[in-house]
Scaffold this motif. Structure first.
Motif, PDB file in Angstrom:
ATOM      1  N   ASP A  99      40.087  43.102 -30.776  1.00  0.00           N
ATOM      2  CA  ASP A  99      39.945  44.036 -31.747  1.00  0.00           C
ATOM      3  C   ASP A  99      40.860  43.692 -32.975  1.00  0.00           C
ATOM      4  OD1 ASP A  99      39.270  46.336 -32.716  1.00  0.00           O
ATOM      5  OD2 ASP A  99      41.054  47.381 -31.887  1.00  0.00           O
ATOM      6  N   GLY A 100      40.479  42.596 -33.471  1.00  0.00           N
ATOM      7  CA  GLY A 100      41.305  42.013 -34.549  1.00  0.00           C
ATOM      8  C   GLY A 100      42.925  41.432 -34.525  1.00  0.00           C
ATOM      9  N   GLU A 101      43.301  41.354 -33.303  1.00  0.00           N
ATOM     10  CA  GLU A 101      44.480  40.681 -32.955  1.00  0.00           C
ATOM     11  C   GLU A 101      44.445  39.599 -32.102  1.00  0.00           C
ATOM     12  OE1 GLU A 101      47.704  43.209 -31.508  1.00  0.00           O
ATOM     13  OE2 GLU A 101      46.934  45.030 -32.380  1.00  0.00           O
ATOM     14  N   VAL A 102      45.269  38.440 -32.296  1.00  0.00           N
ATOM     15  CA  VAL A 102      45.173  37.342 -31.364  1.00  0.00           C
ATOM     16  C   VAL A 102      46.431  37.523 -30.494  1.00  0.00           C
ATOM     17  CG1 VAL A 102      45.006  35.001 -31.403  1.00  0.00           C
ATOM     18  CG2 VAL A 102      43.658  36.439 -33.239  1.00  0.00           C
ATOM     19  N   ALA A 126      37.228  38.217 -27.800  1.00  0.00           N
ATOM     20  CA  ALA A 126      36.863  38.841 -26.165  1.00  0.00           C
ATOM     21  C   ALA A 126      36.739  40.270 -26.741  1.00  0.00           C
ATOM     22  CB  ALA A 126      37.632  38.235 -25.254  1.00  0.00           C
ATOM     23  N   THR A 127      36.734  40.781 -27.503  1.00  0.00           N
ATOM     24  CA  THR A 127      36.608  42.470 -27.774  1.00  0.00           C
ATOM     25  C   THR A 127      35.408  43.055 -26.915  1.00  0.00           C
ATOM     26  OG1 THR A 127      37.535  42.187 -29.982  1.00  0.00           O
ATOM     27  CG2 THR A 127      36.477  44.309 -29.395  1.00  0.00           C
ATOM     28  N   ARG A 128      34.369  42.396 -27.094  1.00  0.00           N
ATOM     29  CA  ARG A 128      33.216  43.127 -25.955  1.00  0.00           C
ATOM     30  C   ARG A 128      33.619  42.794 -24.557  1.00  0.00           C
ATOM     31  NH1 ARG A 128      28.851  45.367 -28.823  1.00  0.00           N
ATOM     32  NH2 ARG A 128      27.568  44.794 -27.072  1.00  0.00           N
ATOM     33  N   TYR A 129      33.961  41.606 -24.281  1.00  0.00           N
ATOM     34  CA  TYR A 129      34.202  41.563 -22.886  1.00  0.00           C
ATOM     35  C   TYR A 129      34.977  42.528 -22.280  1.00  0.00           C
ATOM     36  CZ  TYR A 129      32.551  36.484 -23.393  1.00  0.00           C
ATOM     37  OH  TYR A 129      31.636  35.455 -23.568  1.00  0.00           O
ATOM     38  N   MET A 153      38.795  49.256 -24.279  1.00  0.00           N
ATOM     39  CA  MET A 153      39.250  47.822 -24.896  1.00  0.00           C
ATOM     40  C   MET A 153      40.673  48.246 -25.151  1.00  0.00           C
ATOM     41  SD  MET A 153      39.458  46.858 -28.416  1.00  0.00           S
ATOM     42  CE  MET A 153      38.634  48.217 -29.178  1.00  0.00           C
ATOM     43  N   LYS A 154      40.921  49.428 -25.914  1.00  0.00           N
ATOM     44  CA  LYS A 154      42.239  49.836 -26.320  1.00  0.00           C
ATOM     45  C   LYS A 154      43.296  49.707 -25.268  1.00  0.00           C
ATOM     46  CE  LYS A 154      40.995  52.352 -30.225  1.00  0.00           C
ATOM     47  NZ  LYS A 154      40.487  53.928 -30.742  1.00  0.00           N
ATOM     48  N   TYR A 164      51.747  39.926 -23.143  1.00  0.00           N
ATOM     49  CA  TYR A 164      51.589  38.293 -23.955  1.00  0.00           C
ATOM     50  C   TYR A 164      52.205  38.184 -25.410  1.00  0.00           C
ATOM     51  CZ  TYR A 164      48.909  37.413 -19.867  1.00  0.00           C
ATOM     52  OH  TYR A 164      48.561  37.325 -18.481  1.00  0.00           O
ATOM     53  N   ASP A 165      52.445  37.310 -25.842  1.00  0.00           N
ATOM     54  CA  ASP A 165      52.954  37.032 -27.290  1.00  0.00           C
ATOM     55  C   ASP A 165      51.832  37.274 -28.374  1.00  0.00           C
ATOM     56  OD1 ASP A 165      55.287  36.426 -25.988  1.00  0.00           O
ATOM     57  OD2 ASP A 165      54.799  34.305 -26.268  1.00  0.00           O
ATOM     58  N   ALA A 166      52.177  37.923 -29.252  1.00  0.00           N
ATOM     59  CA  ALA A 166      51.241  38.157 -30.366  1.00  0.00           C
ATOM     60  C   ALA A 166      51.078  36.874 -31.448  1.00  0.00           C
ATOM     61  CB  ALA A 166      51.532  39.057 -31.451  1.00  0.00           C
ATOM     62  N   ALA A 167      49.845  36.293 -31.563  1.00  0.00           N
ATOM     63  CA  ALA A 167      49.651  35.083 -32.256  1.00  0.00           C
ATOM     64  C   ALA A 167      48.933  35.320 -33.440  1.00  0.00           C
ATOM     65  CB  ALA A 167      48.866  34.059 -31.560  1.00  0.00           C
ATOM     66  N   GLY A 168      48.961  36.610 -34.009  1.00  0.00           N
ATOM     67  CA  GLY A 168      48.521  36.797 -35.292  1.00  0.00           C
ATOM     68  C   GLY A 168      47.347  37.840 -35.449  1.00  0.00           C
ATOM     69  N   THR A 169      46.393  37.723 -36.461  1.00  0.00           N
ATOM     70  CA  THR A 169      45.498  38.511 -36.539  1.00  0.00           C
ATOM     71  C   THR A 169      44.055  37.824 -36.823  1.00  0.00           C
ATOM     72  OG1 THR A 169      45.695  38.778 -39.102  1.00  0.00           O
ATOM     73  CG2 THR A 169      46.791  40.459 -37.935  1.00  0.00           C
ATOM     74  N   LEU A 170      43.193  38.803 -36.354  1.00  0.00           N
ATOM     75  CA  LEU A 170      41.698  37.859 -36.191  1.00  0.00           C
ATOM     76  C   LEU A 170      40.729  38.450 -37.592  1.00  0.00           C
ATOM     77  CD1 LEU A 170      40.036  36.181 -34.782  1.00  0.00           C
ATOM     78  CD2 LEU A 170      39.178  37.931 -33.442  1.00  0.00           C
ATOM     79  N   VAL A 171      40.463  37.727 -38.254  1.00  0.00           N
ATOM     80  CA  VAL A 171      39.798  38.101 -39.584  1.00  0.00           C
ATOM     81  C   VAL A 171      38.371  37.540 -39.536  1.00  0.00           C
ATOM     82  CG1 VAL A 171      41.773  38.017 -41.144  1.00  0.00           C
ATOM     83  CG2 VAL A 171      40.518  36.132 -40.892  1.00  0.00           C
ATOM     84  N   ALA A 172      37.533  38.493 -40.123  1.00  0.00           N
ATOM     85  CA  ALA A 172      36.145  38.225 -39.817  1.00  0.00           C
ATOM     86  C   ALA A 172      35.648  37.134 -40.965  1.00  0.00           C
ATOM     87  CB  ALA A 172      35.265  39.144 -40.457  1.00  0.00           C
TER      88      ALA A 172
END
Length: 172
Positions: A99-102, A126-129, A153-154, A164-172
């Motif tokens: 959901d936009g986070e890595v 893996a949002t849908r998973y 999912m939330k 776990y550690d945040a590694a950034g954001t996921l962009v489309a």
């Protein structure tokens, strides 16, 4: 004299072992024997503690080196950027997009690594998973996510943030 008798090889003739055991018992429970026994036991305890401290420090140094190797500075990621971090290379971290986070889930290598039960999530969005609780995209019905699935999912996303550690954001 008692030490010389104690160190001598026992005589295995009938009745001789009894006298060897008696001499050994008498030597150990004399004042000198008790002192030596206490010193030997104390030395063993000290040596054991020193070795345990050494091995613990060595394991800690190895763990810190691994943490440094697996650390990734947070940044923006595209879905195709995650692919090399799919858990097949033990020298690289494992990334999962939700959901936009890595998230960098290298600490869960047994779960998210290539041989792990959730290895299918690694190196991709893996949002849908997570929302549909799938471990294979073949099981996905392709329907839009329902409000229940979004809540699910939330919940997973919160879990990943916590663990776990945040590694950034996921962009489309």
């Amino acid at each position: 004299q008692a030490a010389k008798q104690l160190c001598s090889f026992p005589d295995f003739r009938p009745g001789a072992m009894t006298s060897w055991f008696q001499r050994t018992r008498d030597a150990l429970f004399s004042v000198n024997g008790l002192t030596i026994s206490c010193l030997a036991f104390g030395s063993w305890l000290l040596l054991r503690d020193l070795l345990n401290d050494y091995w613990a420090a060595k394991r800690l140094a190895q763990r810190k080196a691994l943490e440094e190797q697996m650390h990734l500075a947070p940044r923006q990621w595209h879905a195709e950027d995650l692919a090399p971090y799919n858990g097949t290379d033990p020298q690289k971290p494992i990334l999962i997009g939700v959901d936009g986070e890595v998230f960098n889930v290298w600490r869960g290598r047994d779960f998210y690594g290539a041989q792990g039960p959730y290895g299918v999530f690694a190196g991709k969005d893996a949002t849908r998973y997570f929302a549909k609780q799938l471990v294979s995209l073949e099981d996905d019905d392709g329907q839009p996510l329902t409000s229940e699935e979004l809540d699910n999912m939330k919940s997973w996303k919160e879990f990943l943030r916590f663990k776990y550690d945040a590694a950034g954001t996921l962009v489309a």
